[in-house]
Design a protein around this motif. Structure first.
Motif, mmCIF file in Angstrom:
data_model
loop_
_atom_site.group_PDB
_atom_site.id
_atom_site.type_symbol
_atom_site.label_atom_id
_atom_site.label_comp_id
_atom_site.label_asym_id
_atom_site.label_seq_id
_atom_site.Cartn_x
_atom_site.Cartn_y
_atom_site.Cartn_z
ATOM 1 N N VAL A 131 0.856 -1.192 0.000
ATOM 2 C CA VAL A 131 0.000 0.000 0.000
ATOM 3 C C VAL A 131 0.889 1.239 0.000
ATOM 4 N N THR A 132 0.504 2.257 -0.761
ATOM 5 C CA THR A 132 1.239 3.520 -0.782
ATOM 6 C C THR A 132 0.360 4.650 -0.254
ATOM 7 N N ASP A 133 1.007 5.697 0.244
ATOM 8 C CA ASP A 133 0.261 6.879 0.694
ATOM 9 C C ASP A 133 0.778 8.148 0.019
ATOM 10 N N THR A 134 1.530 7.982 -1.072
ATOM 11 C CA THR A 134 2.167 9.151 -1.700
ATOM 12 C C THR A 134 1.399 9.687 -2.912
ATOM 13 N N ALA A 135 0.491 8.883 -3.464
ATOM 14 C CA ALA A 135 -0.308 9.367 -4.594
ATOM 15 C C ALA A 135 -1.231 10.482 -4.113
ATOM 16 N N ILE A 136 -1.347 11.530 -4.927
ATOM 17 C CA ILE A 136 -2.164 12.671 -4.510
ATOM 18 C C ILE A 136 -3.137 13.085 -5.609
ATOM 19 N N GLU A 137 -4.165 13.765 -5.152
ATOM 20 C CA GLU A 137 -5.046 14.504 -6.049
ATOM 21 C C GLU A 137 -4.697 15.972 -5.888
ATOM 22 N N LYS A 253 -1.002 13.802 14.445
ATOM 23 C CA LYS A 253 -0.002 13.562 13.416
ATOM 24 C C LYS A 253 -0.589 12.844 12.197
ATOM 25 N N THR A 254 -1.887 12.737 12.147
ATOM 26 C CA THR A 254 -2.567 12.120 11.004
ATOM 27 C C THR A 254 -3.003 13.204 10.033
ATOM 28 N N GLU A 255 -2.652 13.049 8.771
ATOM 29 C CA GLU A 255 -3.081 13.998 7.732
ATOM 30 C C GLU A 255 -4.484 13.610 7.270
ATOM 31 N N TYR A 256 -5.480 14.156 7.900
ATOM 32 C CA TYR A 256 -6.854 13.785 7.609
ATOM 33 C C TYR A 256 -7.490 14.709 6.567
ATOM 34 N N SER A 257 -6.856 15.845 6.314
ATOM 35 C CA SER A 257 -7.466 16.825 5.412
ATOM 36 C C SER A 257 -6.480 17.188 4.301
ATOM 37 N N PHE A 258 -6.460 18.435 3.887
ATOM 38 C CA PHE A 258 -5.678 18.871 2.735
ATOM 39 C C PHE A 258 -4.280 19.334 3.133
ATOM 40 N N LEU A 259 -3.349 19.136 2.208
ATOM 41 C CA LEU A 259 -2.065 19.818 2.223
ATOM 42 C C LEU A 259 -2.174 21.002 1.271
ATOM 43 N N ARG A 260 -1.265 21.968 1.411
ATOM 44 C CA ARG A 260 -1.173 23.047 0.421
ATOM 45 C C ARG A 260 0.277 23.185 0.013
ATOM 46 N N ASP A 261 0.513 23.253 -1.294
ATOM 47 C CA ASP A 261 1.889 23.365 -1.766
ATOM 48 C C ASP A 261 2.335 24.822 -1.783
ATOM 49 N N LYS A 262 3.541 25.056 -2.274
ATOM 50 C CA LYS A 262 4.119 26.403 -2.245
ATOM 51 C C LYS A 262 3.317 27.405 -3.059
ATOM 52 N N ASP A 263 2.498 26.916 -4.010
ATOM 53 C CA ASP A 263 1.662 27.802 -4.829
ATOM 54 C C ASP A 263 0.270 27.991 -4.236
ATOM 55 N N GLY A 264 0.024 27.383 -3.075
ATOM 56 C CA GLY A 264 -1.291 27.489 -2.452
ATOM 57 C C GLY A 264 -2.306 26.502 -2.989
ATOM 58 N N VAL A 265 -1.869 25.564 -3.848
ATOM 59 C CA VAL A 265 -2.768 24.569 -4.420
ATOM 60 C C VAL A 265 -3.085 23.512 -3.372
ATOM 61 N N TYR A 266 -4.348 23.134 -3.278
ATOM 62 C CA TYR A 266 -4.751 22.088 -2.351
ATOM 63 C C TYR A 266 -4.380 20.714 -2.917
ATOM 64 N N LEU A 267 -3.827 19.861 -2.049
ATOM 65 C CA LEU A 267 -3.463 18.492 -2.388
ATOM 66 C C LEU A 267 -4.088 17.558 -1.356
ATOM 67 N N ARG A 268 -4.255 16.291 -1.731
ATOM 68 C CA ARG A 268 -4.736 15.331 -0.736
ATOM 69 C C ARG A 268 -4.199 13.945 -1.053
ATOM 70 N N ARG A 269 -3.772 13.254 -0.008
ATOM 71 C CA ARG A 269 -3.246 11.901 -0.167
ATOM 72 C C ARG A 269 -4.359 10.892 -0.458
ATOM 73 N N ARG A 270 -3.955 9.809 -1.124
ATOM 74 C CA ARG A 270 -4.836 8.686 -1.381
ATOM 75 C C ARG A 270 -4.051 7.399 -1.108
ATOM 76 N N PHE A 271 -4.679 6.455 -0.444
ATOM 77 C CA PHE A 271 -4.093 5.122 -0.390
ATOM 78 C C PHE A 271 -4.267 4.484 -1.767
ATOM 79 N N GLN A 272 -3.178 3.951 -2.313
ATOM 80 C CA GLN A 272 -3.261 3.149 -3.529
ATOM 81 C C GLN A 272 -2.429 1.891 -3.353
ATOM 82 N N PHE A 273 -2.453 1.032 -4.365
ATOM 83 C CA PHE A 273 -1.843 -0.284 -4.226
ATOM 84 C C PHE A 273 -0.768 -0.473 -5.281
ATOM 85 N N ASP A 274 0.313 -1.128 -4.873
ATOM 86 C CA ASP A 274 1.457 -1.365 -5.739
ATOM 87 C C ASP A 274 1.031 -2.043 -7.046
#
Length: 523
Positions: A131-137, A253-274
């Motif tokens: 399982v990965t947690d690095t894929a984002i929308e 320490k759980t990322e339950y909501s959005f991240l924001r990158d240096k441009d202010g764009v909203y990102l969000r993690r997704r569990f995906q599979f190898d």
């Protein structure tokens, strides 16, 4: 179209749009669609929009990339993978230009490729493997492309916008495959105009692109017969919630909501599979992400959620807050426990009002709007939303009615669609337990899961498959350049050309294909 206009400024472009200013709430196209399974498929008016910008009028803004596994022919997709990895790699060249149109920042869809977030995890003890947690929308800023780009279109001297017309009849291709003209019909007066064009791009969405081609089989007169795949292998996504995930670590320490990158764009993690895990275990590509508990169940005891649920089920207000299909995915069309929801609001006042007020400000009043609402859990427990690939099945199809006008849509979930979702939930559960990270808590007994998935999944808004890409008309409808088999100058630019649905909603990736097509048309 805008990309083509930039690349080829000396060419004249006629942009024909079915919708028009002042149109009625109903239209002839959606009124003549018949769907045989409204449990798993939304009503026609919830699936598409007529007008400049099309379905972006009710699109949420989620930009997701397809994955390499979507281009690998596997037993799980029944031989339905009629595109390949070379096409996937070619389309990647156009991702940044697509991101620029979508205003969603850099064309990075994996956090390990980002200098800002590389090496970070979704929660304590999580490790990347099966399982990965690095894929984002990534989230687009213009979610209403008609409003965003209308003035740019109108200001371009080489673009003529013709609204309130539909493509009705194409000329038969000549011996070289060239289609010289198409007849357009006014949606109000039924006046018919014939226009001639050097190149024709059909970009009417999956339903209407398919209907137009089914009605114009003379386009395939140079072939022994029309492509057998036309109208077949219709797919969407299997989507919903059947479990929660309970993490073991510090909730803060759980990322339950959005991240924001240096441009202010909203990102969000997704569990995906190898990729290799999916291939080896014959499973369908699936993404899962942290979500809120079911809004309609007052047992969540969240005053903020209860207030937002009450707002969404209020007839007039609810329609203004969210598009019907998205609102239904949250409320499940259920009105229950109103008094208990009111009590939740009262018990947590004023927080039950202040939290939604802050969210309302960020979601509706800022230029780059908050894309969604995810609330913190002090118990480190979150609902788990799954979004899964469907198998390309011949019986899932679109076909014309006897009158040549009605579009009949046959759509259901296969046993493989359902079993794969269950197996991947189990895989995530085992991975979390193995790493002492957490575990899944199912909402149903094991034997109830298949029926639960069939009951909660409802799509029809992520349409693909009915004019699929292939290397020959024996397998598909268009070639890898999106050119219609049997013609030399007719192209289809719609997610209907995607042979597999993957885990991603198709909007962003279709944008990449559109940019690529613009470059191809200039050759």
């Amino acid at each position: 179209m805008l990309e083509y206009a930039k690349l080829y400024p000396e060419k004249k472009i006629l942009f024909v749009e079915y919708g028009h200013k002042g149109q009625k709430p109903t239209n002839q196209l959606d009124d003549t669609i018949k769907i045989d399974n409204l449990t798993n498929h939304h009503e026609p008016y919830e699936c598409t929009n007529k007008g400049l910008g099309g379905s972006s009028a009710t699109w949420g803004g989620r930009c997701v990339m397809y994955d390499e596994v979507d281009f690998i022919d596997r037993p799980a997709v029944n031989g339905g993978c009629t595109w390949d990895r070379s096409l996937f790699n070619e389309v990647k060249q156009f991702l940044q230009a697509t991101c620029d149109y979508f205003e969603c920042g850099e064309s990075i869809f994996d956090l390990d490729d980002s200098n800002e977030f590389k090496g970070t995890r979704i929660t304590e003890n999580f490790k990347v493997g099966v399982v990965t947690d690095t894929a984002i929308e990534r989230w687009s800023m213009p979610t209403r492309f008609g409003a965003r780009y209308e003035q740019e279109i109108l200001n371009n001297a080489n673009i003529t916008l013709l609204q309130g017309y539909e493509a009705r009849e194409f000329a038969e291709p000549d011996i070289t495959g060239r289609v010289s003209s198409v007849k357009l019909r006014s949606t109000t007066t039924y006046e018919v105009k014939e226009i001639k064009a050097e190149k024709i791009v059909l970009a009417a969405g999956t339903q209407e692109s398919t209907r137009i081609l089914l009605r114009n089989k003379q386009l395939f007169s140079l072939l022994p017969q029309p492509p057998a795949a036309l109208g077949k292998y219709y797919q969407g996504h299997v989507s919903g919630k059947i479990a929660s995930v309970k993490f073991n670590g510090d909730p803060k320490k759980t990322e339950y909501s959005f991240l924001r990158d240096k441009d202010g764009v909203y990102l969000r993690r997704r569990f995906q599979f190898d990729t290799q895990y999916l291939v080896n275990n014959n499973l369908l590509n699936t993404a899962m992400w942290l979500d809120n508990p079911l809004y309609h169940d007052p047992q969540h005891r969240s005053g903020a959620m209860s207030l937002m649920y009450l707002a969404m089920i209020t007839p007039i207000l609810g329609k203004k807050l969210l598009p019907p299909a998205i609102a239904h995915s949250i409320t499940k069309g259920t009105v229950k426990g109103v008094n208990k929801h009111i009590w939740n609001v009262i018990k947590q006042f004023p927080g039950s009002v202040l939290t939604p007020a802050t969210i309302f400000y960020k979601r509706f009043l800022l230029k780059r709007k908050l894309p969604g609402i995810f609330l913190y859990s002090g118990q480190n427990r979150y609902a788990l939303h799954f979004h899964a690939e469907q198998t390309p099945e011949e019986y899932n199809r679109m076909e014309l009615g006897a009158d040549g006008e009605q579009l009949n849509i046959h759509y259901t979930l296969s046993d493989k669609d359902v079993s794969s979702v269950i197996e991947l939930h189990d895989a995530l559960d085992k991975w979390l337990r193995k790493n002492n990270c957490g575990q899944l808590e199912y909402w149903y007994e094991k034997n109830e899961l298949p029926n639960a998935i069939r009951g909660v999944s409802r799509d029809g808004i992520h349409q693909s498959g009915t004019t699929r890409i292939a290397d020959s008309p024996d397998k598909g409808v268009v070639d890898s350049d999106l050119k219609l088999f049997g013609t030399s100058n007719v192209y289809v630019c719609s997610s209907s050309v995607f042979p597999t649905s993957g885990q991603a909603n198709p909007t962003f990736f279709l944008g990449a294909f559109a940019v690529r097509l613009a470059h191809h048309l200039t050759n």
